[in-house]
Design an enzyme around this catalytic site. Structure first.
Site, short mmCIF file in Angstrom:
data_model
loop_
_atom_site.label_atom_id
_atom_site.label_comp_id
_atom_site.label_asym_id
_atom_site.label_seq_id
_atom_site.Cartn_x
_atom_site.Cartn_y
_atom_site.Cartn_z
N ALA A 9 51.72 51.95 20.60
CA ALA A 9 51.73 53.50 20.51
C ALA A 9 50.90 54.12 21.66
O ALA A 9 49.11 53.55 20.33
CB ALA A 9 51.10 53.61 18.69
N ASN A 11 48.44 56.16 24.19
CA ASN A 11 47.88 58.00 24.33
C ASN A 11 49.35 58.69 24.42
O ASN A 11 49.11 60.02 24.40
CB ASN A 11 46.51 57.92 24.74
CG ASN A 11 45.36 56.95 24.66
OD1 ASN A 11 44.70 57.03 23.27
ND2 ASN A 11 45.02 56.37 25.22
N ILE A 14 55.33 56.92 22.47
CA ILE A 14 55.62 55.67 21.75
C ILE A 14 56.31 54.97 22.36
O ILE A 14 57.40 55.23 22.70
CB ILE A 14 55.66 55.79 20.30
CG1 ILE A 14 54.13 56.89 19.99
CG2 ILE A 14 55.94 55.22 19.05
CD1 ILE A 14 54.09 57.64 18.55
N TYR A 112 35.89 38.28 25.00
CA TYR A 112 34.88 39.57 24.71
C TYR A 112 33.93 39.17 23.70
O TYR A 112 33.91 38.47 22.91
CB TYR A 112 35.88 40.96 24.67
CG TYR A 112 35.59 42.18 25.26
CD1 TYR A 112 36.23 42.19 26.41
CD2 TYR A 112 35.11 42.82 23.92
CE1 TYR A 112 35.70 43.40 26.93
CE2 TYR A 112 35.67 44.86 24.64
CZ TYR A 112 35.60 44.74 26.35
OH TYR A 112 35.56 46.13 26.67
N ASP A 121 45.50 47.00 23.30
CA ASP A 121 46.59 47.01 23.96
C ASP A 121 46.64 46.17 24.94
O ASP A 121 46.85 45.25 25.87
CB ASP A 121 47.00 48.54 24.80
CG ASP A 121 45.70 49.32 25.29
OD1 ASP A 121 44.45 48.85 24.58
OD2 ASP A 121 45.51 50.29 25.74
N ARG A 122 44.38 46.02 25.56
CA ARG A 122 44.46 45.38 26.32
C ARG A 122 44.24 43.47 26.28
O ARG A 122 45.07 43.10 27.20
CB ARG A 122 43.22 45.03 27.39
CG ARG A 122 42.54 46.42 27.34
CD ARG A 122 41.10 46.99 27.56
NE ARG A 122 40.69 46.23 28.34
CZ ARG A 122 39.46 45.80 28.55
NH1 ARG A 122 38.62 46.24 27.61
NH2 ARG A 122 38.72 45.48 29.34
N THR A 145 47.61 56.47 31.40
CA THR A 145 46.92 57.31 30.74
C THR A 145 44.45 57.35 31.70
O THR A 145 44.61 57.74 31.93
CB THR A 145 46.31 58.32 28.36
OG1 THR A 145 47.74 58.01 28.70
CG2 THR A 145 45.11 58.76 28.89
N THR A 197 45.00 70.28 50.96
CA THR A 197 43.93 69.45 49.54
C THR A 197 44.94 68.88 49.01
O THR A 197 44.44 67.90 48.47
CB THR A 197 43.51 71.05 49.58
OG1 THR A 197 43.00 71.19 50.39
CG2 THR A 197 42.69 70.51 48.02
#
Length: 261
Positions: A9, A11, A14, A112, A121-122, A145, A197
């Site tokens: 799930a 951002n 899903i 970490y 998710d990481r 995202t 542009t």
């Protein structure tokens, strides 16, 4: 037969997959993805997939275990909990595990500073990358995202990484905060210097994404680079270091985590 249900799930979307017991890592019997705006289709889509997997006359569809990585907040967690308990699925609460970043899981040690603060998710992507490429120093880039770029050692230590706005978010930020610049959708990297542009925005955003991946690869002295996520098809061609595009690295990590349980 019972299936493992994997849910990522994020951002924006899903995603889900059904894996049979003993299936090859990342080999799904069925899978799907729903934007948050149409996520209400999830229960019926999953029920139909289960019925198709089990086949006619073989009894009620069954899910044995569910592993969910959710970075979309409590509202999405509540929504998924309700949907999984709905009569058309009827998945018991004890079967559901909410994937979290731990000090160690599935052969990956989380270095970490505060392991629980690493986005789940990481951590799942790191587990997936290490499972696909054991005994290699890896950089895994998950381009959604946000774009996350993380380093995993050959012995399975997650070192940490980088987070930057995703490709779409970069372009949207320019369009929103800079006068007279258009909203640009991801596309092919223009050749050379852009002479308009729209292409200049796209070129700059792609170069920023690709450059961050290249920087991480060199910093880690990696031998393998995995690129995943919805924007990966646009970003990967711009990345100058050796790499491969792998779909759904987070769900591959969830699959590896369940197989190691």
């Amino acid at each position: 037969m019972t299936y493992d249900l994997l849910i990522d799930a994020g951002n924006t979307r899903i995603k889900w997959a059904l894996a049979a017991p003993g299936a090859v890592l990342g080999d799904w019997d069925a899978h799907g993805a729903h934007m948050h705006a149409d996520a209400a289709d999830f229960p019926s889509a999953l029920a139909a997939a289960l019925a198709s997997c089990t086949g006619p006359g073989t009894g009620a569809p069954a899910v044995g275990r569910v592993l969910i990585a959710n970075v979309a907040g409590q509202a999405v967690r509540d929504m998924l909990t309700a949907w999984l308990a709905a009569p058309q699925l009827g998945i018991a609460q004890p079967a559901i595990e909410w994937f979290a970043s731990l000090p160690q899981r599935a052969g990956v040690r989380n270095a970490y500073r505060n392991p629980s603060q690493l986005g789940c998710d990481r951590f799942a992507a790191a587990i997936g990358a290490h499972a696909l490429c054991p005994d290699k120093d890896i950089v895994v880039a998950n381009c959604g995202t946000a774009t996350t770029i993380d380093a995993i050692t050959k012995d399975g230590t997650f070192l940490g990484g980088m987070i930057l706005p995703g490709l779409g978010l970069m372009a949207s930020s320019l369009a929103k905060n800079t006068a007279q610049l258009p909203q640009v959708k991801p596309g092919k990297l223009p050749e050379g210097f852009a002479n308009n542009t729209d292409d200049a925005i796209l070129s700059g955003c792609l170069a920023a994404q690709a450059g961050a991946i290249e920087r991480a690869f060199e910093l880690h002295q990696a031998t393998e680079c995995i690129i995943s996520g919805g924007a990966a098809p646009y970003i990967a061609p711009a990345v100058p270091v050796p790499h491969r595009h792998v779909d759904n690295i987070v769900m591959i990590g969830l699959h590896a985590a369940l197989r190691s349980a």
